[in-house]
Write a protein that holds these residues in place. Structure first.
Motif, PDB file in Angstrom:
ATOM      1  N   LYS A  50       0.832  -1.206   0.000  1.00 46.87           N
ATOM      2  CA  LYS A  50       0.000   0.000   0.000  1.00 46.87           C
ATOM      3  C   LYS A  50       0.868   1.258   0.000  1.00 46.87           C
ATOM      4  CE  LYS A  50      -3.870   2.205   2.248  1.00 46.87           C
ATOM      5  NZ  LYS A  50      -3.503   3.384   2.979  1.00 46.87           N
ATOM      6  N   ASN A  51       1.995   1.208   0.712  1.00 46.38           N
ATOM      7  CA  ASN A  51       2.884   2.364   0.788  1.00 46.38           C
ATOM      8  C   ASN A  51       3.913   2.398  -0.339  1.00 46.38           C
ATOM      9  OD1 ASN A  51       2.015   3.827   3.189  1.00 46.38           O
ATOM     10  ND2 ASN A  51       2.490   1.917   4.231  1.00 46.38           N
ATOM     11  N   GLY A  52       3.951   1.372  -1.174  1.00 45.47           N
ATOM     12  CA  GLY A  52       4.819   1.369  -2.346  1.00 45.47           C
ATOM     13  C   GLY A  52       6.302   1.185  -2.067  1.00 45.47           C
ATOM     14  N   PHE A  53       6.642   0.466  -1.015  1.00 50.38           N
ATOM     15  CA  PHE A  53       8.044   0.227  -0.699  1.00 50.38           C
ATOM     16  C   PHE A  53       8.508  -1.094  -1.304  1.00 50.38           C
ATOM     17  CE2 PHE A  53       6.867   3.085   2.807  1.00 50.38           C
ATOM     18  CZ  PHE A  53       7.818   4.054   2.615  1.00 50.38           C
ATOM     19  N   GLU A  54       9.743  -1.103  -1.779  1.00 49.04           N
ATOM     20  CA  GLU A  54      10.340  -2.291  -2.378  1.00 49.04           C
ATOM     21  C   GLU A  54      11.124  -3.054  -1.333  1.00 49.04           C
ATOM     22  OE1 GLU A  54       9.923  -3.341  -5.564  1.00 49.04           O
ATOM     23  OE2 GLU A  54       8.543  -1.667  -5.849  1.00 49.04           O
ATOM     24  N   LEU A  55      10.446  -3.680  -0.408  1.00 50.20           N
ATOM     25  CA  LEU A  55      11.081  -4.443   0.658  1.00 50.20           C
ATOM     26  C   LEU A  55      10.854  -5.916   0.382  1.00 50.20           C
ATOM     27  CD1 LEU A  55      12.572  -3.919   3.360  1.00 50.20           C
ATOM     28  CD2 LEU A  55      10.377  -4.219   4.476  1.00 50.20           C
ATOM     29  N   SER A  56      11.915  -6.703   0.449  1.00 53.05           N
ATOM     30  CA  SER A  56      11.797  -8.119   0.107  1.00 53.05           C
ATOM     31  C   SER A  56      11.022  -8.895   1.169  1.00 53.05           C
ATOM     32  CB  SER A  56      13.185  -8.734  -0.074  1.00 53.05           C
ATOM     33  OG  SER A  56      13.886  -8.705   1.140  1.00 53.05           O
ATOM     34  N   TYR A  89      10.141  -3.670  15.591  1.00 55.38           N
ATOM     35  CA  TYR A  89      11.344  -4.470  15.405  1.00 55.38           C
ATOM     36  C   TYR A  89      11.852  -4.351  13.962  1.00 55.38           C
ATOM     37  CZ  TYR A  89      14.609  -8.315  15.841  1.00 55.38           C
ATOM     38  OH  TYR A  89      15.758  -9.058  15.862  1.00 55.38           O
ATOM     39  N   LEU A  90      10.932  -4.381  12.995  1.00 55.43           N
ATOM     40  CA  LEU A  90      11.315  -4.251  11.588  1.00 55.43           C
ATOM     41  C   LEU A  90      11.954  -2.896  11.327  1.00 55.43           C
ATOM     42  CD1 LEU A  90      11.304  -5.385   8.694  1.00 55.43           C
ATOM     43  CD2 LEU A  90       9.004  -4.443   8.446  1.00 55.43           C
ATOM     44  N   SER A  91      11.425  -1.846  11.949  1.00 59.24           N
ATOM     45  CA  SER A  91      12.000  -0.516  11.793  1.00 59.24           C
ATOM     46  C   SER A  91      13.451  -0.490  12.262  1.00 59.24           C
ATOM     47  CB  SER A  91      11.168   0.492  12.584  1.00 59.24           C
ATOM     48  OG  SER A  91      11.759   1.753  12.553  1.00 59.24           O
ATOM     49  N   LYS A  92      13.715  -1.111  13.402  1.00 59.65           N
ATOM     50  CA  LYS A  92      15.087  -1.190  13.912  1.00 59.65           C
ATOM     51  C   LYS A  92      15.963  -2.048  13.010  1.00 59.65           C
ATOM     52  CE  LYS A  92      13.627  -0.805  18.724  1.00 59.65           C
ATOM     53  NZ  LYS A  92      13.468  -1.546  19.976  1.00 59.65           N
ATOM     54  N   ALA A 115      19.756   2.655   0.770  1.00 60.29           N
ATOM     55  CA  ALA A 115      19.739   3.172   2.142  1.00 60.29           C
ATOM     56  C   ALA A 115      18.634   4.205   2.330  1.00 60.29           C
ATOM     57  CB  ALA A 115      21.097   3.777   2.486  1.00 60.29           C
ATOM     58  N   SER A 116      18.373   5.000   1.302  1.00 62.06           N
ATOM     59  CA  SER A 116      17.310   6.008   1.418  1.00 62.06           C
ATOM     60  C   SER A 116      15.933   5.348   1.500  1.00 62.06           C
ATOM     61  CB  SER A 116      17.367   6.988   0.248  1.00 62.06           C
ATOM     62  OG  SER A 116      17.174   6.312  -0.974  1.00 62.06           O
ATOM     63  N   ASP A 117      15.730   4.265   0.749  1.00 62.25           N
ATOM     64  CA  ASP A 117      14.468   3.528   0.839  1.00 62.25           C
ATOM     65  C   ASP A 117      14.304   2.882   2.204  1.00 62.25           C
ATOM     66  OD1 ASP A 117      13.772   4.194  -1.737  1.00 62.25           O
ATOM     67  OD2 ASP A 117      14.367   2.269  -2.610  1.00 62.25           O
ATOM     68  N   ARG A 118      15.392   2.321   2.724  1.00 62.96           N
ATOM     69  CA  ARG A 118      15.344   1.710   4.056  1.00 62.96           C
ATOM     70  C   ARG A 118      14.982   2.751   5.110  1.00 62.96           C
ATOM     71  NH1 ARG A 118      20.650  -0.666   3.085  1.00 62.96           N
ATOM     72  NH2 ARG A 118      21.355   0.593   4.840  1.00 62.96           N
ATOM     73  N   GLU A 119      15.622   3.915   5.015  1.00 68.45           N
ATOM     74  CA  GLU A 119      15.370   4.973   5.990  1.00 68.45           C
ATOM     75  C   GLU A 119      13.932   5.485   5.887  1.00 68.45           C
ATOM     76  OE1 GLU A 119      17.019   9.411   7.181  1.00 68.45           O
ATOM     77  OE2 GLU A 119      18.213   8.148   5.859  1.00 68.45           O
ATOM     78  N   PHE A 121      11.299   3.841   4.803  1.00 67.38           N
ATOM     79  CA  PHE A 121      10.384   2.823   5.311  1.00 67.38           C
ATOM     80  C   PHE A 121      10.445   2.748   6.837  1.00 67.38           C
ATOM     81  CE2 PHE A 121       8.960  -1.699   5.846  1.00 67.38           C
ATOM     82  CZ  PHE A 121       7.656  -1.476   5.423  1.00 67.38           C
ATOM     83  N   ALA A 122      11.634   2.832   7.405  1.00 66.73           N
ATOM     84  CA  ALA A 122      11.782   2.804   8.866  1.00 66.73           C
ATOM     85  C   ALA A 122      11.077   4.008   9.501  1.00 66.73           C
ATOM     86  CB  ALA A 122      13.253   2.787   9.250  1.00 66.73           C
ATOM     87  N   ASN A 123      11.217   5.180   8.885  1.00 62.73           N
ATOM     88  CA  ASN A 123      10.543   6.374   9.400  1.00 62.73           C
ATOM     89  C   ASN A 123       9.024   6.250   9.294  1.00 62.73           C
ATOM     90  OD1 ASN A 123      12.967   7.574  10.047  1.00 62.73           O
ATOM     91  ND2 ASN A 123      13.101   8.723   8.135  1.00 62.73           N
ATOM     92  N   GLN A 124       8.567   5.697   8.181  1.00 65.44           N
ATOM     93  CA  GLN A 124       7.129   5.496   7.986  1.00 65.44           C
ATOM     94  C   GLN A 124       6.571   4.547   9.052  1.00 65.44           C
ATOM     95  OE1 GLN A 124       5.184   6.853   5.433  1.00 65.44           O
ATOM     96  NE2 GLN A 124       3.366   5.914   6.354  1.00 65.44           N
ATOM     97  N   LEU A 125       7.292   3.460   9.323  1.00 59.77           N
ATOM     98  CA  LEU A 125       6.870   2.516  10.355  1.00 59.77           C
ATOM     99  C   LEU A 125       6.798   3.195  11.724  1.00 59.77           C
ATOM    100  CD1 LEU A 125       8.961  -0.616   9.337  1.00 59.77           C
ATOM    101  CD2 LEU A 125       6.479  -0.526   9.470  1.00 59.77           C
ATOM    102  N   THR A 126       7.838   3.935  12.085  1.00 57.16           N
ATOM    103  CA  THR A 126       7.886   4.608  13.378  1.00 57.16           C
ATOM    104  C   THR A 126       6.761   5.634  13.514  1.00 57.16           C
ATOM    105  OG1 THR A 126      10.283   4.329  13.388  1.00 57.16           O
ATOM    106  CG2 THR A 126       9.376   5.912  14.937  1.00 57.16           C
ATOM    107  N   ASP A 127       6.529   6.409  12.460  1.00 56.21           N
ATOM    108  CA  ASP A 127       5.451   7.408  12.492  1.00 56.21           C
ATOM    109  C   ASP A 127       4.084   6.748  12.652  1.00 56.21           C
ATOM    110  OD1 ASP A 127       7.342   9.380  12.187  1.00 56.21           O
ATOM    111  OD2 ASP A 127       6.961   9.675  10.034  1.00 56.21           O
ATOM    112  N   ASP A 128       3.860   5.666  11.930  1.00 53.00           N
ATOM    113  CA  ASP A 128       2.570   4.986  12.015  1.00 53.00           C
ATOM    114  C   ASP A 128       2.360   4.326  13.374  1.00 53.00           C
ATOM    115  OD1 ASP A 128       1.674   5.814   9.560  1.00 53.00           O
ATOM    116  OD2 ASP A 128       2.288   4.006   8.506  1.00 53.00           O
TER     117      ASP A 128
END
Length: 145
Positions: A50-56, A89-92, A115-119, A121-128
């Protein structure tokens, strides 16, 4: 030996593709007899798409199983609590430089995306997570399709 070579498609035409080895059986065994983990994995894959992230998928699966292990958060009766713990945990985990693949210890799963995609996604997780803790009804908005 049950090892499978997977091809990684390049983002641009002029780039070279790559491949990595994985063990399909160990990936399947990871979530065997863990219905709570499978439920959270499905939710996180929907969230990722839904958020359009390319995470395996393997990094999601490994992180959820680790998050719900007894040495981290453990399994809670509430799916929402398991989801929030796994998101934290995934954010960390994706903020780290290396995440070793269980099925092939030579693979660093964090090398598969920038690294920018990882950051992001981690920020999005933390904010949510913060929004859900402030307003529990926000979780319905996250998964609204």
């Amino acid at each position: 030996d049950r090892m499978l070579n997977l091809y990684v498609r390049p983002e641009w035409v002029w780039q070279r593709g790559g491949s990595f080895k994985t063990n399909v059986r160990s990936q399947q065994e990871l979530t065997k007899n863990k219905p709570q983990a499978r439920t959270v994995i499905k939710l996180l894959k929907c969230y990722r798409d839904k958020n359009g992230f390319e995470l395996s998928g393997p990094i999601l699966e490994q992180s959820v199983v680790e998050a719900l292990s007894n040495r981290n958060y453990g399994i809670h009766p509430s799916t929402t609590e398991n989801l929030l713990n796994s998101m934290e945990y995934l954010s960390k985990k994706i903020s780290q430089k290396t995440v070793i693949d269980y099925s092939n210890t030579n693979n660093n799963l964090n090398e598969k995306f920038s690294a920018s995609d990882r950051e992001a996604f981690a920020n999005q997780l933390t904010d949510d997570i913060k929004r859900i803790e402030d307003n529990p009804r926000y979780i319905m908005e996250i998964f609204e399709m």
